[in-house]
Design an enzyme around this catalytic site. Sequence first.
Site, PDB file in Angstrom:
ATOM      1  N   ALA A  71       0.701  -1.248  -0.026  1.00 50.10           N
ATOM      2  CA  ALA A  71       0.154   0.106   0.068  1.00 50.10           C
ATOM      3  C   ALA A  71       0.932   1.353   0.157  1.00 50.10           C
ATOM      4  CB  ALA A  71      -1.171   0.008   1.188  1.00 50.10           C
ATOM      5  N   ASN A 152      -5.866   3.229  10.798  1.00 52.68           N
ATOM      6  CA  ASN A 152      -5.057   1.975  11.131  1.00 52.68           C
ATOM      7  C   ASN A 152      -4.948   2.031  12.660  1.00 52.68           C
ATOM      8  OD1 ASN A 152      -3.657   4.503  10.119  1.00 52.68           O
ATOM      9  ND2 ASN A 152      -1.893   3.470  11.267  1.00 52.68           N
ATOM     10  N   GLN A 180      -6.368  -1.092   5.371  1.00 54.80           N
ATOM     11  CA  GLN A 180      -6.724  -1.525   6.393  1.00 54.80           C
ATOM     12  C   GLN A 180      -8.441  -2.084   6.084  1.00 54.80           C
ATOM     13  OE1 GLN A 180      -5.565  -2.401   9.185  1.00 54.80           O
ATOM     14  NE2 GLN A 180      -3.766  -1.383   9.371  1.00 54.80           N
ATOM     15  N   ALA A 201      -1.604  -7.246   0.952  1.00 54.49           N
ATOM     16  CA  ALA A 201      -2.190  -8.456   1.152  1.00 54.49           C
ATOM     17  C   ALA A 201      -1.802  -8.689   2.345  1.00 54.49           C
ATOM     18  CB  ALA A 201      -1.105  -9.393   0.126  1.00 54.49           C
ATOM     19  N   HIS A 202      -0.902  -8.052   3.117  1.00 55.64           N
ATOM     20  CA  HIS A 202      -0.664  -8.644   4.701  1.00 55.64           C
ATOM     21  C   HIS A 202      -1.479  -8.359   5.650  1.00 55.64           C
ATOM     22  CE1 HIS A 202       1.440  -5.353   6.847  1.00 55.64           C
ATOM     23  NE2 HIS A 202       1.276  -4.864   5.560  1.00 55.64           N
ATOM     24  N   THR A 242      10.367  -7.052 -12.984  1.00 53.31           N
ATOM     25  CA  THR A 242       9.754  -8.428 -13.089  1.00 53.31           C
ATOM     26  C   THR A 242       8.446  -8.835 -11.876  1.00 53.31           C
ATOM     27  OG1 THR A 242      11.543  -9.418 -13.950  1.00 53.31           O
ATOM     28  CG2 THR A 242      10.185 -11.069 -12.995  1.00 53.31           C
ATOM     29  N   CYS A 329       4.026   1.651  11.616  1.00 56.55           N
ATOM     30  CA  CYS A 329       4.785   2.578  10.427  1.00 56.55           C
ATOM     31  C   CYS A 329       5.451   3.734  11.405  1.00 56.55           C
ATOM     32  CB  CYS A 329       4.019   3.259   9.652  1.00 56.55           C
ATOM     33  SG  CYS A 329       2.804   4.151  10.107  1.00 56.55           S
TER      34      CYS A 329
END
Length: 397
Positions: A71, A152, A180, A201-202, A242, A329
Amino acid sequence: MTINLDCNASTPLDPRVRETLLQHLGAAFGNPSSVGHSYGMRARHSVELAREQVAHVVAAEPTDVIFTSGATESNNLALGGLAEFGRQSNKRHILTTAIEHKSVLGPLSALHGDDFDVELLPVGPNGRLDPQMVMRHLRDETLVVSVMGANNETGVRQPVAELAELLADRDCFFHVDAAQSFGKDLEALRHPGIDLISATAHKIYGPQGVGALIARGLADKRVPLTPVLHGGGQEGGLRPGTQPTALIAAFGKAAALAVEEADARNAVCAQFRLRLLDVLSLSGLRPRINGDLRHVQPHVLNVTIPHLDADLAVALLTSQVAVSTGAACTHNTSGPSHVLEAMGRAPADLASTLRFSWCRETPEPNWDWLVSTLREAVCEPVEVEVRRGREFLRKVG
């Protein structure tokens, strides 16, 4: 085993997602840009399947999905990627809120230093933005409005669907940092008036290191993004490099499961919150909830306990329970929570606040032990300063 009550920082990897990840780290190791042979074609198929799965969460088109590292990168691409259009069209005004994540405030600070006018709107004591305030501050030269889906630290959902409705006929873009809320608050993010959605994703039982920026109508140039990184032509030329097939495939699996299990997950988390609220209300600690519970996600509770030394509480609890004092963060930065400050909380409250956040499979801790441990961390103000002084001397000595 320590119980994780810090799931807003990161959720555990779902075993089904782990299986997808490992499959692609093994036999399906090809480069999705190498389409001249079976290894590359298999990888390309996995990436495109994940693109469909991520798009489905927010009712977007697969061609709208740009895979990123998370994000933070998505927010930088969304906001920095609009900057060139803003300069060319003389739209240099940006609206956001004072409670945004640092991955939004950081790039906006950089744009502010580059002749953009960035305006931070306040929230109410309940942690929620008034949509009408946004409308009052809009200008002809407003480039983008950026509002998080859910905070968050407090878990307070912001009125993004209502804002999308209000902004529908205005000549500006609407960006939602959904780190979130992606895969959790499904309906709000499906509003077609949200132009840009940042996801990771996490936070939904996927792996760290992969996310997406969803730009509605990207193929039709509805959102005129320019890349902030330069290299190859992957991800429509907007995110060169990639593609990490295994991470992307795992993200897709996590996204699909989030949609399938959304109601069940929310129900389990809501029951856990009721139990935690009961325990705290009977503890005698006089807890105060930060955020209007009518708008708080069911897996989050931000609590201020008078005279609690929050840092001490985290340290005392860590043998059995992992909690936090706020956003992961900001761990490497000093200073109180800018979110609680924006909500008008008193300075003394900022050092006495804990964030509890849990997941669908989080077991209940020993509640009696948790309460007694919190009581140990409640000190008179002078005692707090003495303890902190001793801790400082211990570290430097």
